[in-house]
Design a protein around this motif. Structure first.
Motif, mmCIF file in Angstrom:
data_model
loop_
_atom_site.group_PDB
_atom_site.id
_atom_site.type_symbol
_atom_site.label_atom_id
_atom_site.label_comp_id
_atom_site.label_asym_id
_atom_site.label_seq_id
_atom_site.Cartn_x
_atom_site.Cartn_y
_atom_site.Cartn_z
ATOM 1 N N ILE A 21 51.199 11.281 -4.416
ATOM 2 C CA ILE A 21 50.003 10.439 -4.376
ATOM 3 C C ILE A 21 49.923 9.712 -3.041
ATOM 4 N N LEU A 22 51.058 9.192 -2.589
ATOM 5 C CA LEU A 22 51.101 8.482 -1.309
ATOM 6 C C LEU A 22 50.780 9.426 -0.157
ATOM 7 N N ARG A 23 51.202 10.673 -0.264
ATOM 8 C CA ARG A 23 50.935 11.653 0.793
ATOM 9 C C ARG A 23 49.478 12.129 0.773
ATOM 10 N N ASP A 24 48.948 12.435 -0.406
ATOM 11 C CA ASP A 24 47.606 13.011 -0.504
ATOM 12 C C ASP A 24 46.498 11.961 -0.566
ATOM 13 N N VAL A 54 45.348 4.614 -1.238
ATOM 14 C CA VAL A 54 45.618 3.918 -2.489
ATOM 15 C C VAL A 54 46.331 2.590 -2.234
ATOM 16 N N VAL A 55 47.011 2.464 -1.087
ATOM 17 C CA VAL A 55 47.775 1.246 -0.805
ATOM 18 C C VAL A 55 46.866 0.038 -0.570
ATOM 19 N N GLU A 56 45.576 0.258 -0.309
ATOM 20 C CA GLU A 56 44.697 -0.874 -0.058
ATOM 21 C C GLU A 56 43.858 -1.252 -1.277
ATOM 22 N N ASP A 96 43.022 -2.726 -5.077
ATOM 23 C CA ASP A 96 43.522 -3.732 -6.003
ATOM 24 C C ASP A 96 44.147 -3.027 -7.207
ATOM 25 N N LEU A 97 45.246 -3.559 -7.703
ATOM 26 C CA LEU A 97 45.973 -2.888 -8.770
ATOM 27 C C LEU A 97 45.220 -2.909 -10.099
ATOM 28 N N GLY A 98 44.374 -3.911 -10.317
ATOM 29 C CA GLY A 98 43.594 -3.968 -11.560
ATOM 30 C C GLY A 98 42.659 -2.776 -11.705
ATOM 31 N N PRO A 99 41.726 -2.576 -10.765
ATOM 32 C CA PRO A 99 40.853 -1.405 -10.832
ATOM 33 C C PRO A 99 41.623 -0.088 -10.782
ATOM 34 N N LEU A 100 42.745 -0.074 -10.084
ATOM 35 C CA LEU A 100 43.550 1.138 -9.999
ATOM 36 C C LEU A 100 44.104 1.497 -11.379
ATOM 37 N N GLU A 101 44.562 0.483 -12.100
ATOM 38 C CA GLU A 101 45.080 0.717 -13.440
ATOM 39 C C GLU A 101 43.967 1.145 -14.387
ATOM 40 N N TYR A 102 42.791 0.541 -14.227
ATOM 41 C CA TYR A 102 41.663 0.914 -15.081
ATOM 42 C C TYR A 102 41.310 2.386 -14.870
ATOM 43 N N LYS A 103 41.303 2.847 -13.624
ATOM 44 C CA LYS A 103 40.990 4.254 -13.339
ATOM 45 C C LYS A 103 42.003 5.173 -14.010
ATOM 46 N N PHE A 104 43.287 4.817 -13.879
ATOM 47 C CA PHE A 104 44.329 5.637 -14.505
ATOM 48 C C PHE A 104 44.140 5.682 -16.018
ATOM 49 N N GLN A 105 43.950 4.512 -16.622
ATOM 50 C CA GLN A 105 43.838 4.470 -18.074
ATOM 51 C C GLN A 105 42.575 5.167 -18.566
ATOM 52 N N TYR A 106 41.505 5.100 -17.802
ATOM 53 C CA TYR A 106 40.275 5.790 -18.188
ATOM 54 C C TYR A 106 40.524 7.300 -18.256
ATOM 55 N N VAL A 107 41.156 7.835 -17.231
ATOM 56 C CA VAL A 107 41.403 9.274 -17.188
ATOM 57 C C VAL A 107 42.452 9.673 -18.223
ATOM 58 N N TYR A 108 43.437 8.816 -18.442
ATOM 59 C CA TYR A 108 44.517 9.134 -19.373
ATOM 60 C C TYR A 108 44.050 9.067 -20.828
ATOM 61 N N PHE A 109 43.395 7.965 -21.200
ATOM 62 C CA PHE A 109 42.987 7.775 -22.594
ATOM 63 C C PHE A 109 41.620 8.390 -22.902
ATOM 64 N N ARG A 110 40.669 8.154 -22.041
ATOM 65 C CA ARG A 110 39.300 8.586 -22.322
ATOM 66 C C ARG A 110 39.116 10.085 -22.106
ATOM 67 N N MET A 111 39.757 10.607 -21.061
ATOM 68 C CA MET A 111 39.610 12.027 -20.766
ATOM 69 C C MET A 111 40.785 12.855 -21.278
ATOM 70 N N LEU A 147 43.278 12.542 -7.882
ATOM 71 C CA LEU A 147 42.428 11.577 -8.582
ATOM 72 C C LEU A 147 42.154 10.329 -7.771
ATOM 73 N N PHE A 148 43.177 9.810 -7.089
ATOM 74 C CA PHE A 148 43.046 8.503 -6.453
ATOM 75 C C PHE A 148 42.277 8.548 -5.133
ATOM 76 N N ARG A 149 41.760 9.706 -4.786
ATOM 77 C CA ARG A 149 40.830 9.786 -3.662
ATOM 78 C C ARG A 149 39.385 9.541 -4.106
ATOM 79 N N VAL A 150 39.153 9.636 -5.404
ATOM 80 C CA VAL A 150 37.789 9.591 -5.928
ATOM 81 C C VAL A 150 37.490 8.201 -6.488
#
Length: 331
Positions: free
Chosen positions: A187-190, A194-196, A198-213, A225-228
Motif C-alpha cells: 500500500i505504501l509503495r502503490d 495515503v500518508v497524508e 486523516d485516519l478517520g476517513p481512511l478507516e471509513y473507506k476501509f470499513q465501507y469496502v470490507y463490510f458493505r462490499m 483501493l487507497f488511490r481512489v
C-alpha cells in the motif's frame, strides 16, 4: 561502481567546490563553466549506485555552485533550473546540496532528480540528517531497491513527512485494518499519498469496502483501493448495486449473483467502467452521481443533527463497540 567509490568521488568533488563564491545572498554561484570539466557525469550515477548505500558519511560542501551541478551530471539548462528552484524555494545551499547528493545515491539520474524536485521543491529545505533518517525508516518498512526509487519518483512528498506520521499510518493499516506487513508495504509503495490522509476517513473507506462490499484485504491491495477517493468508491459501487449488478455478501460470504472484482470497478477509467461493468451510458451515470451527492448531503445533515441532540447515554453505550462506517450505519 561500489558505494565506497561513489562516496570517495563525491568527497573529492565537494572539496573542490568548497571555496567557490555563492549566488546572490542564498549561497549559489552562476559561474558558467564548460561541461568538459565535469568530474562525475550522469553515467556515473546511472550505473552501479547502490540504493542501500549509506550516505551518512558523505561530506557535503557548504556551497552549491553552477560548476558543482555540472560536475554532478546536470546539463547547463538543468543546472540553471536547479539554481532558480533553490532560490525560489528559499532553500539553503548546504541543505540543497545534501538533498541532491542523497537522491543521486538512491540511484536516480540527473533527469529523474530534476523531475522529483520539480514535483516537490520542499525537498530543497529538508536537512541532510532528516533526509537520511526518513529514507532509512522507509527501508525498514519494506521499501527496498527499486521500490524506493519508484515511490520517491512518483510521490517525492513522502520524504517531507516526519517518520512518526508514516509509522502511525502503517501501524493503523496493520492494527485497525488488519493488513499484513507485506500488504502494508505494498500500500505504501502503490499508494504513498495515503500518508497524508486523516485516519478517520481512511478507516471509513476501509470499513465501507470490507463490510458493505464484502471485499477482503488482499483484493483491496491488488485494486490499489487507497488511490481512489471515497466518494468515487461509493458512487461506483452504489450505481452497480441499484442496477442489480452488485450484492453485499451474507455472513458466509455468499451472494445470489456474481459480483465484479474490486479492481474491475476501481482500476479502470470511467468510460471502461460504464461500458464493461455497469452497462450504462454516461448520461445515466451523471444523473445518478448528482442524486447521490444530494442524498449524501442529506445524510450528513441528519447525522449532525443526531450528534448535537442525541441521547448521551446511548452514545456512551455505543462508544468503544463500533466506529467509522459501522457507527454511521447503526445510527
Amino acid at each position: 561502481m561500489s558505494a565506497h567509490i561513489v562516496s570517495r568521488q563525491l568527497l573529492r568533488w565537494t572539496l573542490r567546490c568548497a571555496n567557490r563564491s555563492i549566488l546572490n545572498q542564498k549561497g549559489l554561484v552562476r559561474n558558467a563553466l564548460p561541461t568538459s570539466s565535469r568530474v562525475l557525469s550522469s553515467n556515473h550515477y546511472q550505473t552501479g549506485v547502490q540504493p542501500n548505500a549509506d550516505t551518512s558519511n558523505l561530506k557535503t560542501g557548504k556551497e552549491l555552485t553552477l560548476r558543482s551541478l555540472l560536475d554532478m551530471g546536470f546539463t547547463d539548462t538543468q543546472a540553471e533550473q536547479v539554481c532558480d528552484a533553490v532560490t525560489k524555494s528559499r532553500g539553503h545551499s548546504d541543505t540543497a546540496l545534501s538533498t541532491l547528493t542523497t537522491l543521486f545515491v538512491l540511484g536516480l539520474n540527473p533527469s529523474s532528480v530534476l523531475k522529483v524536485l520539480e514535483k516537490c521543491p520542499d525537498l530543497y529545505r529538508v536537512k541532510g540528517a532528516q533526509f537520511n533518517q526518513r529514507i532509512s525508516n522507509l527501508r525498514k518498512l519494506g521499501l527496498l531497491e527499486g521500490s524506493m526509487q519508484r515511490v520517491v519518483s512518483y510521490y517525492p512528498q513522502i520524504l517531507t513527512f516526519p517518520m512518526k506520521r508514516i509509522n502511525n499510518v502503517v501501524r493503523f493499516l496493520r492494527e485497525r485494518c488488519l493488513f499484513t506487513f507485506p500488504q502494508a508495504t505494498d500500500i505504501l509503495r502503490d499508494s504513498p499519498a495515503v500518508v497524508e490522509e486523516d485516519l478517520g476517513p481512511l478507516e471509513y473507506k476501509f470499513q465501507y469496502v470490507y463490510f458493505r462490499m464484502g471485499v477482503k484485504q488482499a483484493e483491496m491491495v491488488r485494486s490499489k483501493l487507497f488511490r481512489v477517493p471515497l466518494e468515487e468508491v461509493r458512487c461506483r459501487h452504489c450505481f452497480l448495486e441499484r442496477r442489480g449488478l452488485y450484492q453485499t455478501p451474507d455472513k458466509k460470504g455468499q451472494t445470489l449473483i456474481l459480483n465484479p472484482k474490486l479492481n474491475d470497478i476501481l482500476g479502470v477509467n470511467e468510460e471502461t467502467y460504464l461500458a464493461e461493468v455497469a452497462m450504462a451510458t454516461q448520461e445515466e451515470y451523471s444523473i445518478f452521481r448528482k442524486l447521490m451527492e444530494k442524498e449524501w448531503q442529506e445524510e450528513e445533515g441528519q447525522e449532525r443533527d443526531m450528534m448535537s441532540g442525541g441521547d448521551e447515554e446511548d452514545d456512551d453505550e455505543e462508544e468503544g463497540e463500533i466506529d467509522g462506517y459501522q457507527k454511521r450505519r447503526k445510527r
